[in-house]
Design a protein around this motif. Structure first.
Motif, PDB file in Angstrom:
ATOM      1  N   ALA A   7     -11.081 -36.058 -59.722  1.00  0.00           N
ATOM      2  CA  ALA A   7     -10.110 -34.654 -60.099  1.00  0.00           C
ATOM      3  C   ALA A   7      -8.959 -34.768 -59.108  1.00  0.00           C
ATOM      4  O   ALA A   7      -8.131 -34.380 -59.637  1.00  0.00           O
ATOM      5  CB  ALA A   7     -11.166 -33.566 -59.388  1.00  0.00           C
ATOM      6  N   VAL A   8      -8.930 -35.498 -58.006  1.00  0.00           N
ATOM      7  CA  VAL A   8      -7.858 -35.464 -57.068  1.00  0.00           C
ATOM      8  C   VAL A   8      -6.984 -36.414 -57.924  1.00  0.00           C
ATOM      9  O   VAL A   8      -5.869 -36.364 -57.882  1.00  0.00           O
ATOM     10  CB  VAL A   8      -8.060 -36.275 -55.660  1.00  0.00           C
ATOM     11  N   ALA A   9      -7.199 -37.567 -58.385  1.00  0.00           N
ATOM     12  CA  ALA A   9      -6.474 -38.431 -59.110  1.00  0.00           C
ATOM     13  C   ALA A   9      -5.762 -37.658 -60.401  1.00  0.00           C
ATOM     14  O   ALA A   9      -4.480 -37.791 -60.629  1.00  0.00           O
ATOM     15  CB  ALA A   9      -7.149 -39.703 -59.632  1.00  0.00           C
ATOM     16  N   ARG A  10      -6.486 -36.929 -61.059  1.00  0.00           N
ATOM     17  CA  ARG A  10      -5.994 -36.033 -62.182  1.00  0.00           C
ATOM     18  C   ARG A  10      -4.810 -35.076 -61.525  1.00  0.00           C
ATOM     19  O   ARG A  10      -3.749 -35.009 -62.130  1.00  0.00           O
ATOM     20  CB  ARG A  10      -6.900 -35.504 -62.793  1.00  0.00           C
ATOM     21  N   ALA A  11      -5.148 -34.432 -60.284  1.00  0.00           N
ATOM     22  CA  ALA A  11      -4.176 -33.592 -59.850  1.00  0.00           C
ATOM     23  C   ALA A  11      -2.876 -34.363 -59.430  1.00  0.00           C
ATOM     24  O   ALA A  11      -1.696 -33.885 -59.689  1.00  0.00           O
ATOM     25  CB  ALA A  11      -4.988 -32.831 -58.710  1.00  0.00           C
ATOM     26  N   TRP A  12      -3.062 -35.349 -58.785  1.00  0.00           N
ATOM     27  CA  TRP A  12      -2.163 -36.348 -58.295  1.00  0.00           C
ATOM     28  C   TRP A  12      -0.948 -36.462 -59.345  1.00  0.00           C
ATOM     29  O   TRP A  12       0.124 -36.405 -59.361  1.00  0.00           O
ATOM     30  CB  TRP A  12      -2.553 -37.531 -57.816  1.00  0.00           C
ATOM     31  N   SER A  13      -1.711 -37.020 -60.538  1.00  0.00           N
ATOM     32  CA  SER A  13      -0.940 -37.418 -62.047  1.00  0.00           C
ATOM     33  C   SER A  13      -0.217 -36.279 -62.260  1.00  0.00           C
ATOM     34  O   SER A  13       1.022 -35.991 -62.699  1.00  0.00           O
ATOM     35  CB  SER A  13      -1.921 -37.855 -62.909  1.00  0.00           C
ATOM     36  N   GLY A  14      -0.785 -34.823 -62.372  1.00  0.00           N
ATOM     37  CA  GLY A  14       0.066 -33.749 -62.727  1.00  0.00           C
ATOM     38  C   GLY A  14       0.835 -33.355 -62.218  1.00  0.00           C
ATOM     39  O   GLY A  14       2.111 -32.891 -62.455  1.00  0.00           O
ATOM     40  N   TYR A  15       0.807 -33.460 -60.769  1.00  0.00           N
ATOM     41  CA  TYR A  15       2.135 -33.127 -59.811  1.00  0.00           C
ATOM     42  C   TYR A  15       3.118 -33.971 -59.915  1.00  0.00           C
ATOM     43  O   TYR A  15       4.243 -33.795 -60.086  1.00  0.00           O
ATOM     44  CB  TYR A  15       1.448 -33.160 -58.311  1.00  0.00           C
ATOM     45  N   LEU A  16       2.889 -35.165 -60.191  1.00  0.00           N
ATOM     46  CA  LEU A  16       4.212 -36.345 -60.477  1.00  0.00           C
ATOM     47  C   LEU A  16       4.745 -35.849 -61.820  1.00  0.00           C
ATOM     48  O   LEU A  16       5.865 -36.230 -61.601  1.00  0.00           O
ATOM     49  CB  LEU A  16       3.582 -37.933 -60.422  1.00  0.00           C
TER      50      LEU A  16
END
Length: 653
Positions: free
Chosen positions: A132-141
């Protein structure tokens, strides 16, 4: 037909296997890991695990879709419930400084199958947390580059319209997980150093958000024209609280890392308290700032904070927030990938999970196999699954772990402390001081069971009371409970307390909505189950408990753990039925693994299978306490020594 049915003795033995507890080593500080982490290291690990995507993503998601500006209250309640659970983790982490976290705590106090199921759910919790954090990281970038990555992927790879799956495969999220996995493999020192760097940047960004946010705050965004402070009411606040639990799973990282702490008895409780306090304050203040900067109903759930600054005309600030949030999410990725392989290691080391995961690299002193395998699984989850579905699934595993750890605290606190008594050689006797007679402190040894019965029947007022025994003040009123073995009544009372809590919370959550109970039956059931909960609590309190000044102990036992249990159960019942359905499927898979592998390869099972003939001796010390010494009997095939076989005589007696 009856001969095919299992006998009662077989069922009893089978239940004993399921509920056997872990035998701890004499020296719990001995480990194959590198004890190199200080209190500051553990504190920053906890902060890094809690302040990440929960702050930058869940804050906006819960505010817009679940609770409105009352997300502040949701975080306060979630923080209080997490505090109750965190205190339980702090006591266990100080008393049992071994990796494994909730799994280990349950294993040493409740039983094997419950520990395995908790460990099985914690594995899923960390995998989902990392994904979940990796997907949030990707969305923010992606938001920094105006969603060009998303558009490119949908155009050249394609989009999916499948429930619980992401709209498109997130290759960037999978890639960052693989890179983090590589860094974690280098050892605890490298992981801690990276976490320090990213945590410092994250805290600097949070400080900037608070200062700029209060400067740009507009109180009218909480007015009735914008929907009010709590547009979804109390139910929305409580539903938001259940989701906000995702934000506080980070303190579990500290407990999972206790085997690599230099002084876990002091470092673990302090690190948990410091990190949870700072994280809760950050969540509350950022929620206030976010909902005052822009109307809650206009928030972008994918990148709420950065979008809020963009809309207020501070594009440069939005870019800074997005860049800082990525650093914060890196700390969460590191903490998840740091803890997960260590819990897998603990389960494999105990024989409940596949043995290959118990291998520790001799140079880096980390479980490399677990890091690589579960890093790849996290990357796969991040590649295809939807963030919101993952977060809902994460909450139920976390709450269940909190519930069992709280119950384990009560059970362990009212158990007798296990003290190793050195065995006597055959025919040996304790040697009292020459000047001591039978009445002045002589050690008396009895070798027959009838002698033991006479000792048990001694005047109860002359014996020192032990944990699990009924308090002297309650003996005249509850004398029938004095015949039970110390701790038995408490264990039954804990089970009754949990059943009463489940029934009570079910009536509160489903009584008026799904069950459509009339007012009189709703009130009656509420009173009955509340009485059951309170009576169980009072019955536990009526027994003696352990009091130790050597390690941290949670105050107000059994009240504090009981409040944690009932609050966690209530929040679990507020989750959607689909979350429970997926959770049930995962539990069934876990039971298949346990009964297919774990129960047969468990170290406790192998210890039980070792043939050993035992004899028992009963020794009365000057204080009047009774100690049982169990000794192995030499096999009859051993060469004769010319001495009488006193151990065999003991067995015949």
């Amino acid at each position: 037909m009856a001969r095919w049915l299992p006998r009662s003795t077989d069922l009893t033995r089978f239940c004993q296997k399921l509920n056997r507890v872990k035998t701890l080593e004499d020296d719990m500080m001995e480990t194959s890991f590198n004890r190199c982490l200080s209190t500051i290291d553990l504190t920053l690990l906890g902060i890094g695990g809690m302040v990440g995507s929960g702050l930058y993503v869940l804050t906006g998601t819960v505010a817009k879709e679940i609770a409105g500006p009352a997300v502040i209250v949701s975080f306060i309640i979630a923080g209080f419930a997490s505090l109750l659970a965190a205190l339980c983790y702090a006591e266990f982490g100080a008393r049992v400084p071994k990796t494994g976290s909730a799994y280990m705590f349950t294993y040493v106090s409740v039983g094997e199958i419950w520990a395995f199921l908790i460990g099985w759910n914690v594995l899923l919790e960390y995998m989902i947390g990392g994904a979940a954090v990796a997907r949030a990281w990707s969305g923010y970038l992606d938001s920094i580059f105006n969603h060009k990555i998303k558009n490119f992927t949908e155009t050249h790879v394609g989009a999916w319209q499948v429930p619980f799956l992401a709209r498109y495969p997130d290759f960037l999220a999978a890639a960052i997980l693989l890179v983090a996995t590589a860094f974690i493999s280098f050892g605890a020192k490298v992981s801690s150093w990276l976490n320090h760097v990213f945590s410092a940047i994250s805290m600097g960004v949070i400080l900037f958000i608070l200062i700029m946010g209060f400067v740009l705050a507009q109180p009218k965004n909480w007015s009735t024209q914008e929907g009010g402070f709590a547009p979804y009411g109390l139910s929305g606040i409580m539903a938001g609280t259940a989701t906000c639990f995702y934000a506080f799973v980070g303190f579990d990282v500290i407990a999972a890392s206790s085997e690599e702490a230099r002084n876990p008895q002091r470092a673990v409780p302090r690190a948990i308290a410091f990190s949870l306090g700072l994280a809760t304050g950050a969540y509350i203040l950022v929620s206030v700032v976010l909902t005052l900067m822009v109307p809650w109903h206009s928030l972008d759930p994918d990148s709420a904070l950065a979008d809020a600054f963009y809309r207020r005309g501070y594009a440069w600030a939005g870019f800074l927030v997005a860049a800082g949030s990525i650093c914060a999410m890196n700390t969460v990725l590191l903490s998840n990938l740091f803890s997960l392989p260590r819990i897998v290691y603990a389960m494999a080391e105990d024989g409940l999970f596949f043995q290959i995961f118990s291998r520790v690299h001799p140079r880096t002193q980390v479980p490399v196999v677990g890091i690589v395998v579960f890093g790849l699984l996290m990357a796969l989850l991040a590649l295809v699954f939807d963030l919101e579905a993952l977060v809902q699934f994460l909450s139920i595993g976390t709450l269940l772990a909190y519930t069992f750890v709280a119950a384990s605290i009560i059970v362990l606190r009212f158990q007798q402390q296990k003290v190793d008594v050195p065995a006597l050689a055959a025919g040996d006797r304790p040697n009292p001081e020459p000047h001591e007679g039978p009445s002045s402190g002589e050690l008396k040894e009895y070798e027959s069971f009838s002698d033991k019965l006479q000792l048990v029947d001694r005047d109860k007022n002359k014996r020192q009371r032990e944990p699990g025994q009924l308090k002297a003040a309650f003996e005249p009123y509850l004398e029938f409970l004095s015949d039970f073995y110390p701790g038995e009544v408490v264990t039954v009372a804990v089970v009754t307390l949990m059943v009463s809590a489940i029934c009570l919370c079910s009536i509160l959550v489903f009584g008026n909505t799904h069950l459509h109970l009339p007012t009189w039956s709703f009130s009656l059931l509420l009173v009955l189950f509340s009485l059951g909960f309170l009576l169980s609590l009072l019955l536990i309190w009526a027994h003696e408990q352990q009091h130790s000044t050597q390690t941290f102990q949670i105050p107000l036992v059994p009240l504090s753990p009981a409040l944690s249990i009932i609050l966690n159960i209530y929040l679990m019942l507020k989750l959607s039925y689909m979350t429970w359905l997926r959770f049930a499927v995962w539990l069934l898979l876990g039971l298949l693994v346990y009964f297919g592998y774990g129960i047969w390869h468990s170290k406790e099972n192998l210890r039980e299978l070792q043939p050993q003939r035992l004899s028992a001796r009963y020794v009365v010390f000057p204080s009047g306490s009774l100690e049982e010494r169990v000794q192995a009997v030499q096999p009859s095939s051993q060469p004769a020594t010319g001495l009488p076989d006193t151990n065999t005589d003991d067995c015949k007696r």
